[in-house]
Design a protein around this motif. Structure first.
Motif, short mmCIF file in Angstrom:
data_model
loop_
_atom_site.label_atom_id
_atom_site.label_comp_id
_atom_site.label_asym_id
_atom_site.label_seq_id
_atom_site.Cartn_x
_atom_site.Cartn_y
_atom_site.Cartn_z
N ASN A 194 -6.65 14.69 -0.41
CA ASN A 194 -5.40 14.70 0.34
C ASN A 194 -4.97 13.28 0.67
O ASN A 194 -5.54 12.64 1.56
CB ASN A 194 -5.62 15.53 1.63
CG ASN A 194 -4.34 15.67 2.41
OD1 ASN A 194 -3.24 15.45 1.87
ND2 ASN A 194 -4.46 16.03 3.68
N ALA A 195 -3.98 12.78 -0.08
CA ALA A 195 -3.58 11.39 0.11
C ALA A 195 -2.11 11.21 -0.25
O ALA A 195 -1.52 12.04 -0.94
CB ALA A 195 -4.44 10.49 -0.77
N LYS A 231 -3.34 9.66 6.34
CA LYS A 231 -3.98 10.00 5.08
C LYS A 231 -4.25 8.71 4.30
O LYS A 231 -3.55 7.72 4.47
CB LYS A 231 -3.04 10.87 4.24
CG LYS A 231 -2.93 12.29 4.74
CD LYS A 231 -2.31 13.17 3.69
CE LYS A 231 -0.79 13.01 3.65
NZ LYS A 231 -0.14 14.00 2.76
#
Lengths: 426, 483
Positions: free
Chosen positions: A79-80, A157
């Motif tokens: 998750n970025a 993130k």
């Protein structure tokens, strides 16, 4: 393979600040008189650059390539925010950028010159143009990306920069990147260089200038998986303000010739700079790491850990310098470089250096070059683990010390698997 | 910390700064082919020797001065140097009574009394001395005693006359005249030096020693030492150097070549105390020396130990080429720089044979405005299987205006060898001083203890006779802090 790729004419960057125009002229002059550094130069002594690669077309960049469909397979899934850069040009469509209200701002260098001229003024103050590659880049950079973290922003993130090389054209690319981390900010950045359907040799000459603000924490981890057609010179220089912490990790796993120049300038009291790396060259590959911890003021710390594993006919270089200036008292600087040679045809060259002009300091470096521990190998084999598996396990443990410096678990797992793959192919 | 002690250290004086009033014969300043011919004819040399010099000179003309070391100095004017100076004493000396009394005084001041040496002959653990003043050997003691064992120990010029076969066989084989700028210069103009040959299976019964002294002003000293240990031979050799205080810089460019055959062992120790210049950095010797040994045969061993306290600039790398299988190379060094002294020193260990081993221990101490660099190379060749190296380079800083640097090069080209290198830089720890003081030692003694302990690994390597001298020297350089 058809070489249909057409090169776009060399773009002249508009709206460059006046000082940058002058800097480009000076850099051009320096480059014209010195050229690319050869292996006669002390700093590039062990780097055998393919001269043909240096003569690759400088006329321009290939047209923006469509992003290959299978790209996602090669990426790390986590998750970025995703920033996709194709052949040095930002591909906004395929990126997942943060919204501008979040205090994180990403754009191409070209656009930034228009939209944030104030910000663009930060370019060119850190990189040392006496280095031939930096001179070339400064004189001729065509584009690049810019990343700005506002002050007091803790980016939720990680930011994942995908530096993709693809296509049929041969070219020499000068990209210029800028990272600005405001005061009291926090960010975790990953840069993943990889090639997909890269059918001709290219040369990436990248310069990244980084400002880390007071009390900020930033990590920058780079994964270099360029493949046999990519030559890379990565120049990374960061200026650290007081009480900032910057961790730079670099994992060089594939590429033809890869040169990593990493320089941390500890310019504010209480700053901490960390540099870690793993490099695993095999046949046909030369990975050369040059690091500098430049202690300019008192009360700063620096740590460094580089691990090299040379396979086949690979050649690995580590050259690390701790530089403590006159007034940088109470400095603590540590450096460790360990290397393993797994083949008689491989070589490792190391040069850990200390240059110290202040007395109240604690500085040390250690460097070893050897092979896997026979006793450990025997121990495992006696317990039914095959030679090959035992070897991999030991290399995993050896490189693991540096891999564990990476914050994100998914990235760590990706790296472990990639290192395993590399050993399988040996 | 103990600031007063450090101040005292920095303020200490050079004790060997006098010059002797010995009649000296010098030639004109400057260097041309004629100078080379003149030196050769003065020494009455055979044709092959002159040929060697001329070849070196012609090669030197084509070379440029190297600029890579971490030292700064004004460009040397090679035409402003006297290339030959010799004490005017032509007749062969039969006994010491005939020696110029000034000369004897000189040596007494240096602490090597030639007379005493003579009187004590036959007593165990004596030292045979070859004394070289202004690059000419003036007196070699114990020659006869050694000759009985087949050991040749004489001045270089004597060896050229009497043992031309040996000189021709070995001269320039370890340091060829093409090696570097100063080695070429030395090969062209060297005026004397020591020569030593230990025959097969002979263990040299005493320490051999050469004392070098620059006396005349405006001269350069270019001596050449050649040491050969034949199969199974052993020799321990020491050189010491001093010079008068002058406010000009004098050049010392020597060459030392060591050859160890199968199972031969050479232990070469240097206590270098050339004049380091005054507190403003004026004057002093430029010590640009090429020293190299080759372990030719199996299981041979060469060990360099150096205590470097003098010279305005020290620039040398005693090296070992480990050619024979199972051969061993060692390098132990203490380098002290003070005031405006500069030192760029270290070693090269070139592993060529299988199962070769090398050890490097280097201790740098810098004070005042000085700069002290360790520069070394460890190269493990592809065929040097199972080779081993351990290096340790520590630096101690005694002031906030000095610098300490480490530039080690490590090149490994096979998978069965192990190389370890470690280096630290720090000042004397407050905690260490505190610990000592708590146990009743005063500041001065505490510093002395710590510095002594710091250098111990190296001082322990010196022959007994010289360990004492080296400690004395350290205490001159670090006056007040070493007991």
């Amino acid at each position: 393979m058809t070489t249909t790729a057409e090169l776009l004419p060399k773009t002249t960057l508009q709206n460059l600040p006046e000082f940058l125009v002058r800097l480009r002229e000076t850099s051009q002059k320096i480059f014209d008189s010195k050229g690319f550094p050869g292996n006669k130069s002390e700093e590039y002594k062990y780097l055998s650059l393919d001269t043909a690669a240096l003569r690759l077309s400088l006329d321009g960049l290939p047209k923006l390539q469509p992003t290959p469909k299978n790209l996602s397979k090669s990426l790390i899934s986590f998750n970025a925010y995703i920033v996709v850069v194709v052949n040095g040009v930002l591909d906004i469509e395929n990126s997942k950028l943060p919204i501008s209200e979040s205090g994180v701002w990403v754009d191409s260098l070209k656009n930034t010159l228009h939209t944030k001229p104030e910000f663009a003024k930060e370019i060119g103050h850190l990189a040392d143009i006496s280095d031939g590659f930096v001179a070339k880049n400064t004189a001729e950079f065509t584009d690049g990306w810019v990343l700005k973290i506002d002050k007091n922003v803790k980016v939720s993130k990680p930011i994942y920069l995908v530096n993709l090389c693809t296509g049929d054209a041969s070219f020499f690319q000068n990209t210029r990147n800028l990272i600005h981390v405001g005061n009291n900010a926090e960010v975790d950045i990953y840069k993943h260089t990889l090639s997909l359907d890269l059918n001709s040799e290219i040369f990436q000459n990248g310069v990244t200038e980084v400002y880390v603000g007071e009390n900020s924490t930033a990590t920058f981890s780079q994964i270099q998986e360029g493949g046999e057609n990519l030559n890379s010179v990565n120049y990374f220089v960061a200026n650290q303000a007081a009480n900032s912490v910057l961790t730079h990790n670099i994992f060089t796993l594939s590429g033809k010739v890869v040169r990593n120049n990493t320089q941390l300038v500890l310019a504010g009291k209480g700053a901490e700079g960390n540099m870690n790396g793993v490099f695993i060259p095999s046949s046909g590959e030369t990975f050369d790491n040059h690091t500098l911890a430049d202690h300019r003021v008192a009360h700063c710390n620096s740590n460094e850990l580089y691990k090299g594993v040379a396979l086949g006919k690979g050649s690995g270089v580590f050259n690390g310098k701790i530089f403590v200036r006159k007034d940088a008292q109470k400095t603590n600087a540590y450096q460790s470089n360990k290397n393993i040679l797994l083949s008689d045809d491989a070589n490792i060259y190391t040069k850990p250096q200390l240059e110290i002009y202040a007395d109240d300091v604690k500085c040390s470096h250690g460097s070893t070059t050897g092979q896997l521990d026979e006793k450990a190998m025997f121990y495992m084999q006696a317990r039914g683990i095959g030679q090959d598996a035992a070897r991999k396990l030991l290399v995993k443990a050896f490189s693991g010390e540096a891999v564990n410096m990476v914050k994100n678990e998914a990235v760590r797992e990706f790296l472990e698997a990639a290192i395993d793959r590399k050993l399988n192919n040996d | 910390m103990s600031q007063e002690i450090i101040d005292e250290v920095i303020a200490s004086d050079y004790k060997y700064g006098w010059s002797s009033d010995i009649e000296t014969e010098t030639i004109k300043k400057g260097l041309t082919e004629d100078t080379v011919r003149l030196i050769s004819s003065k020494k009455n040399e055979p044709g092959w020797m002159l040929e060697f010099r001329l070849k070196a000179f012609r090669h030197w003309l084509k070379m440029t001065e190297p600029t890579w070391p971490n030292v700064q100095y004004p460009k040397i004017d090679f035409q402003n140097i006297i290339y030959y100076a010799a004490p005017k004493q032509k007749i062969e000396l039969e006994n010491l009574d005939q020696v110029d009394p000034e000369l004897i005084k000189t040596f007494e001041k240096l602490g090597i009394s030639l007379e005493e040496q003579k009187r004590l002959s036959g007593v165990r653990s004596n030292i045979a001395v070859d004394a070289v003043i202004d690059s000419v050997s003036v007196k070699t003691t114990f020659k006869e005693t050694l000759y009985e064992k087949g050991i040749i120990f004489c001045s270089f010029s004597e060896a050229v006359q009497e043992h031309p076969d040996l000189i021709q066989k070995y001269l320039g084989t370890v340091v060829p005249y093409t090696d570097n700028f100063y080695a070429a210069l030395n090969a062209a103009v060297f005026s004397d030096g020591s020569f030593c040959y230990i025959p097969k299976g002979v263990r040299c019964p005493m320490e051999l020693s050469t004392y070098f002294r620059i006396n005349s002003a405006g001269t350069g000293q270019f001596e050449r030492t050649l040491l050969i240990a034949d199969e199974g031979a052993y020799v321990s050799y020491l050189e010491g150097c001093t010079a008068p205080m002058r406010d000009e810089n004098q050049l010392h460019a020597a060459v030392v070549e060591l050859v160890a055959h199968k199972e031969g062992e050479i232990k070469y120790s240097t206590v270098q105390n050339w004049y380091p210049g005054d507190k403003e950095g004026k004057g002093g010797i430029y010590n640009f020396v090429t020293k190299r040994g080759i372990c030719l045969g199996e299981r041979s061993k060469i060990s360099w130990t150096q205590v470097e306290t003098g010279s305005a600039i020290t620039w040398k790398y005693p090296s070992v080429i480990l050619k024979g299988d199972y051969s061993v190379g060692e390098f132990y060094s203490v380098a002290v720089t003070n005031n405006y002294q500069q030192a760029d020193t270290g070693t090269k260990m070139l592993h060529i044979g299988k199962n070769t081993k090398s050890t490097i221990v280097s201790k740098g101490i810098s004070g005042g405005h000085s700069n002290n660099s360790y520069r070394g190379l460890v190269r493990i060749g592809k065929k040097a299987e199972n080779s081993r190296n351990f290096s340790q380079c520590d630096s101690l800083l005694l002031g906030d205006k000095c610098g300490a640097h480490t530039f080690p090069y490590i090149e490994v080209n096979n998978k069965s060898s192990k190389v370890e290198h470690e280096a630290t830089t720090s000042k004397i720890g407050e905690d260490q001083i505190f610990y000592c003081k708590q146990r009743g030692l005063d500041n001065e003694k505490a510093v002395a203890l710590i510095v002594n302990g710091y250098c111990r690994d190296v001082l322990n390597q010196l022959p007994m006779e010289f360990a004492v001298e080296a400690q004395k020297l350290l205490s001159i350089s670090l006056e007040g802090s070493v007991g």
